[in-house]
Design a protein around this motif. Structure first.
Motif, PDB file in Angstrom:
ATOM      1  N   LEU A 181       7.081   8.669  -0.079  1.00 33.27           N
ATOM      2  CA  LEU A 181       6.986   7.591   0.902  1.00 33.27           C
ATOM      3  C   LEU A 181       6.941   8.153   2.322  1.00 33.27           C
ATOM      4  N   LEU A 182       7.730   9.174   2.605  1.00 36.00           N
ATOM      5  CA  LEU A 182       7.725   9.794   3.924  1.00 36.00           C
ATOM      6  C   LEU A 182       6.348  10.377   4.252  1.00 36.00           C
ATOM      7  N   CYS A 183       5.740  11.025   3.267  1.00 44.00           N
ATOM      8  CA  CYS A 183       4.392  11.589   3.470  1.00 44.00           C
ATOM      9  C   CYS A 183       3.382  10.496   3.774  1.00 44.00           C
ATOM     10  N   LEU A 241       0.824  -1.211   0.000  1.00 43.46           N
ATOM     11  CA  LEU A 241       0.000   0.000   0.000  1.00 43.46           C
ATOM     12  C   LEU A 241       0.856   1.258   0.000  1.00 43.46           C
ATOM     13  N   LEU A 242       1.884   1.279   0.836  1.00 36.05           N
ATOM     14  CA  LEU A 242       2.732   2.463   0.920  1.00 36.05           C
ATOM     15  C   LEU A 242       3.562   2.667  -0.343  1.00 36.05           C
ATOM     16  N   ALA A 243       3.957   1.569  -0.970  1.00 36.37           N
ATOM     17  CA  ALA A 243       4.809   1.670  -2.154  1.00 36.37           C
ATOM     18  C   ALA A 243       4.016   1.799  -3.452  1.00 36.37           C
ATOM     19  N   TRP A 244       2.682   1.660  -3.394  1.00 30.05           N
ATOM     20  CA  TRP A 244       1.867   1.687  -4.612  1.00 30.05           C
ATOM     21  C   TRP A 244       1.994   3.039  -5.318  1.00 30.05           C
ATOM     22  N   LYS A 245       2.513   3.000  -6.547  1.00 31.34           N
ATOM     23  CA  LYS A 245       2.725   4.197  -7.352  1.00 31.34           C
ATOM     24  C   LYS A 245       3.498   5.274  -6.595  1.00 31.34           C
ATOM     25  N   SER A 246       4.447   4.825  -5.775  1.00 36.49           N
ATOM     26  CA  SER A 246       5.252   5.769  -5.004  1.00 36.49           C
ATOM     27  C   SER A 246       6.161   6.574  -5.921  1.00 36.49           C
ATOM     28  N   GLN A 247       6.291   7.845  -5.606  1.00 32.60           N
ATOM     29  CA  GLN A 247       7.101   8.736  -6.430  1.00 32.60           C
ATOM     30  C   GLN A 247       8.487   8.984  -5.824  1.00 32.60           C
ATOM     31  N   GLY A 248       8.917   8.125  -4.920  1.00 29.90           N
ATOM     32  CA  GLY A 248      10.241   8.284  -4.332  1.00 29.90           C
ATOM     33  C   GLY A 248      10.188   8.445  -2.824  1.00 29.90           C
ATOM     34  N   GLY A 249      11.351   8.792  -2.252  1.00 30.24           N
ATOM     35  CA  GLY A 249      11.478   8.877  -0.811  1.00 30.24           C
ATOM     36  C   GLY A 249      10.588   9.914  -0.165  1.00 30.24           C
ATOM     37  N   ARG A 250      10.424  11.062  -0.806  1.00 31.72           N
ATOM     38  CA  ARG A 250       9.600  12.126  -0.223  1.00 31.72           C
ATOM     39  C   ARG A 250       8.136  11.719  -0.169  1.00 31.72           C
ATOM     40  N   ARG A 259      14.917   0.884  -0.060  1.00 34.79           N
ATOM     41  CA  ARG A 259      15.019   1.960  -1.057  1.00 34.79           C
ATOM     42  C   ARG A 259      16.277   2.795  -0.887  1.00 34.79           C
ATOM     43  N   ASN A 260      17.209   2.288  -0.075  1.00 30.85           N
ATOM     44  CA  ASN A 260      18.469   2.982   0.173  1.00 30.85           C
ATOM     45  C   ASN A 260      18.226   4.388   0.713  1.00 30.85           C
ATOM     46  N   LEU A 261      17.267   4.521   1.608  1.00 28.36           N
ATOM     47  CA  LEU A 261      16.930   5.804   2.211  1.00 28.36           C
ATOM     48  C   LEU A 261      17.398   5.826   3.663  1.00 28.36           C
ATOM     49  N   PRO A 262      17.760   6.995   4.188  1.00 28.69           N
ATOM     50  CA  PRO A 262      18.205   7.083   5.583  1.00 28.69           C
ATOM     51  C   PRO A 262      17.069   6.770   6.552  1.00 28.69           C
ATOM     52  N   ALA A 263      17.405   6.139   7.642  1.00 30.82           N
ATOM     53  CA  ALA A 263      16.379   5.726   8.599  1.00 30.82           C
ATOM     54  C   ALA A 263      15.858   6.893   9.436  1.00 30.82           C
ATOM     55  N   LYS A 264      16.733   7.846   9.734  1.00 28.25           N
ATOM     56  CA  LYS A 264      16.373   8.903  10.687  1.00 28.25           C
ATOM     57  C   LYS A 264      15.092   9.658  10.339  1.00 28.25           C
ATOM     58  N   PRO A 265      14.909  10.175   9.105  1.00 27.87           N
ATOM     59  CA  PRO A 265      13.673  10.905   8.814  1.00 27.87           C
ATOM     60  C   PRO A 265      12.418  10.063   8.998  1.00 27.87           C
ATOM     61  N   PHE A 266      12.516   8.779   8.677  1.00 26.34           N
ATOM     62  CA  PHE A 266      11.340   7.914   8.779  1.00 26.34           C
ATOM     63  C   PHE A 266      11.018   7.570  10.237  1.00 26.34           C
ATOM     64  N   LEU A 267      12.047   7.397  11.063  1.00 24.58           N
ATOM     65  CA  LEU A 267      11.801   7.161  12.487  1.00 24.58           C
ATOM     66  C   LEU A 267      11.202   8.404  13.146  1.00 24.58           C
ATOM     67  N   LEU A 268      11.714   9.582  12.773  1.00 22.77           N
ATOM     68  CA  LEU A 268      11.145  10.831  13.292  1.00 22.77           C
ATOM     69  C   LEU A 268       9.706  11.009  12.813  1.00 22.77           C
ATOM     70  N   ALA A 269       9.455  10.652  11.561  1.00 22.72           N
ATOM     71  CA  ALA A 269       8.095  10.749  11.018  1.00 22.72           C
ATOM     72  C   ALA A 269       7.153   9.815  11.775  1.00 22.72           C
ATOM     73  N   LEU A 270       7.625   8.606  12.065  1.00 22.21           N
ATOM     74  CA  LEU A 270       6.805   7.629  12.781  1.00 22.21           C
ATOM     75  C   LEU A 270       6.466   8.119  14.187  1.00 22.21           C
ATOM     76  N   ALA A 271       7.472   8.526  14.946  1.00 24.92           N
ATOM     77  CA  ALA A 271       7.245   8.927  16.335  1.00 24.92           C
ATOM     78  C   ALA A 271       6.406  10.198  16.429  1.00 24.92           C
TER      79      ALA A 271
END
Length: 474
Positions: free
Chosen positions: A102-104, A91-100, A137-149
């Motif tokens: 995905l973060l949203c 669901l999250l990756a469906w027609k994803s336009q990249g890391g940004r 996706r070879n993306l840094p973990a930090k932004p996604f962990l901050l987004a989650l919390a």
């Protein structure tokens, strides 16, 4: 609460300072014992210094919250076996336009889920999944962990079942579930959007990323503060069943459903897998419905976990091993430490001094009240802050109008919840993300106090300010 004697205030403050130091610097050279042992050390100091009695220390441990955390970890393990994360990843990756993009999506999904599943539950279930999603996706973990919390905290503000302090507020204020939701939902949606934009602005360049290859192999990611998983670790046996990570959820379920029960023996392999998967989803949905109906959250989650264990009809040890017991011990020590600090009377003294300037009938008074809530929520934790200030704020608001009373309770819910994003120690959800990420079997990452603080301070101040004018307007 009156200020305690000077020795008690000083010694209690020292013990609380030890807790903060060990939480912020878990590996200091002169005492590298980590957060969990540091939490126990500060709790023991509170008792040794006679700030809190042993009986009061045991009584201060919030067993419902510990039960909720334990059981959601167990439920999360069974949902993982049922392939929930595989579907969520699709669901999250469906027609994803990249890391940004995905973060949203992570921000939106987490915020909405936290309003129904509670922020702690979402962080327990989603942390390792978000780490794997970023690594693929070879993306840094930090932004996604901050987004989650941060999104979990913001999203949980919208309902009485989103977090423990909202439950306390809903119970004491007698505000109904629909009224609570309508009163805070606009602020929650605006805060979620603002928080998401701030994450994008701060980590825009880091979110370029590289799409996973055609084989879907995970790509390791090396970043400051994190640990890169080796190829061997990606092929290591799965802790639940001995299969490798590359075998996927399907083979995981195939291993896990073996049983000698006659009913299962008469079914085809496909029907057995379908039954266990369906049951996991159905009882989890039932858990959410029970939350919304106002049933006890802790015992509802424990009942759900036990139902999954019993129906699985196997030794539950492989699942129970995955529970982060050190996290439960950390929270036990934290509860004792915070309770001891409250007994010094310092949090109450701060409120008593500022109360005359914290009226909810003016913008200045609301601003002062919000600052006090932010401060106390990060010093004494949000639940004790709500217990300390709730009736006082409502009593002051009653002198203005009945509508002001409802709005004062909703303001307290909004600010005390968003205050959790200020620092790593501001909420249980932050600590869960930090510890789960650090102990993840794959793609482990160390989210430090300072990494969180750099984003948490501006996000908290701006999101709080944006949401306050929208509270109780609908």
């Amino acid at each position: 609460m009156a200020l305690a004697s000077l020795p008690k205030v000083v010694l209690g403050s020292i013990a609380f300072a030890v807790f903060w130091m060990m939480a912020v610097f878990p590996s200091v050279p002169f005492l590298p014992i980590g957060r969990t042992a540091g939490s126990l050390l500060s709790a023991v100091l509170m008792i040794v210094f006679h700030v809190i009695s042993p009986d009061d220390a045991y009584a201060s441990i919030d067993l419902p919250i510990l039960g909720l955390l334990f059981s959601t970890m167990v439920v999360g393990g069974y949902l993982k076996n049922a392939g929930m994360f595989k579907h969520l990843g699709t669901l999250l990756a469906w027609k994803s336009q990249g890391g940004r993009d995905l973060l949203c999506r992570v921000c939106v999904v987490t915020a909405l889920a936290s309003a129904l599943f509670t922020n702690d539950t979402c962080c327990v279930v989603l942390t390792e999944f978000v780490l794997e999603l970023a690594a693929e996706r070879n993306l840094p973990a930090k932004p996604f962990l901050l987004a989650l919390a941060s999104s979990a905290n913001i999203g949980s503000s919208a309902t009485p079942i989103g977090n423990p302090q909202n439950l306390v507020i809903a119970f004491n204020s007698k505000i109904s579930f629909p009224r609570f939701l309508i009163g805070i939902l606009p602020a929650m949606l605006a805060g979620m959007a603002v928080n998401m934009v701030m994450l994008l602005c701060m980590y825009w360049k880091d979110l370029e990323g590289v799409a996973p290859d055609a084989a879907g192999k995970q790509m390791s990611v090396v970043e400051e503060g994190g640990r890169s998983p080796s190829v061997a670790s990606l092929k290591s046996p799965h802790p639940f069943n001995g299969t490798t990570a590359d075998d996927g959820n399907e083979s995981m379920m195939e291993e896990n459903i073996s049983t000698k029960h006659p009913w299962f023996m008469q079914c085809t392999e496909h029907r057995r897998k379908l039954f266990l998967k369906s049951f996991a989803y159905i009882v989890t949905l039932g858990m959410v419905v029970a939350y919304m109906a106002g049933l006890n959250m802790s015992w509802t989650a424990i009942t759900t976990a036990i139902a999954l264990v019993v129906v699985d009809f196997r030794d539950a040890e492989p699942c129970l091993v995955k529970v982060s017991y050190s996290l439960l011990v950390f929270f036990s020590g934290m509860f004792i430490t915070v309770s001891g600090f409250n007994k010094t009377g310092l949090p109450g003294a701060i409120w008593n001094f500022m109360a005359p300037y914290s009226k909810v009938d003016s913008a200045g008074g609301i601003s002062v009240l919000s600052v006090i809530i932010l401060l106390l929520s990060n010093l004494a934790s949000n639940v004790p802050t709500v217990l300390l200030m709730g009736n006082e704020v409502a009593t002051a608001a009653a002198l203005i109008s009945p509508a002001a009373v409802t709005r004062s309770w909703l303001l307290l819910a909004w600010v005390s919840t968003v205050a959790g994003n200020l620092s790593l120690l501001g909420s249980a959800a932050n600590l869960i993300v930090c510890e789960q990420a650090r102990r993840a079997p794959r793609n482990a990452y160390e989210l430090t106090f300072w990494n969180h603080l750099i984003f948490g301070v501006p996000s908290t101040l701006i999101v709080t300010a944006v949401g306050i004018p929208l509270i109780g307007k609908m």
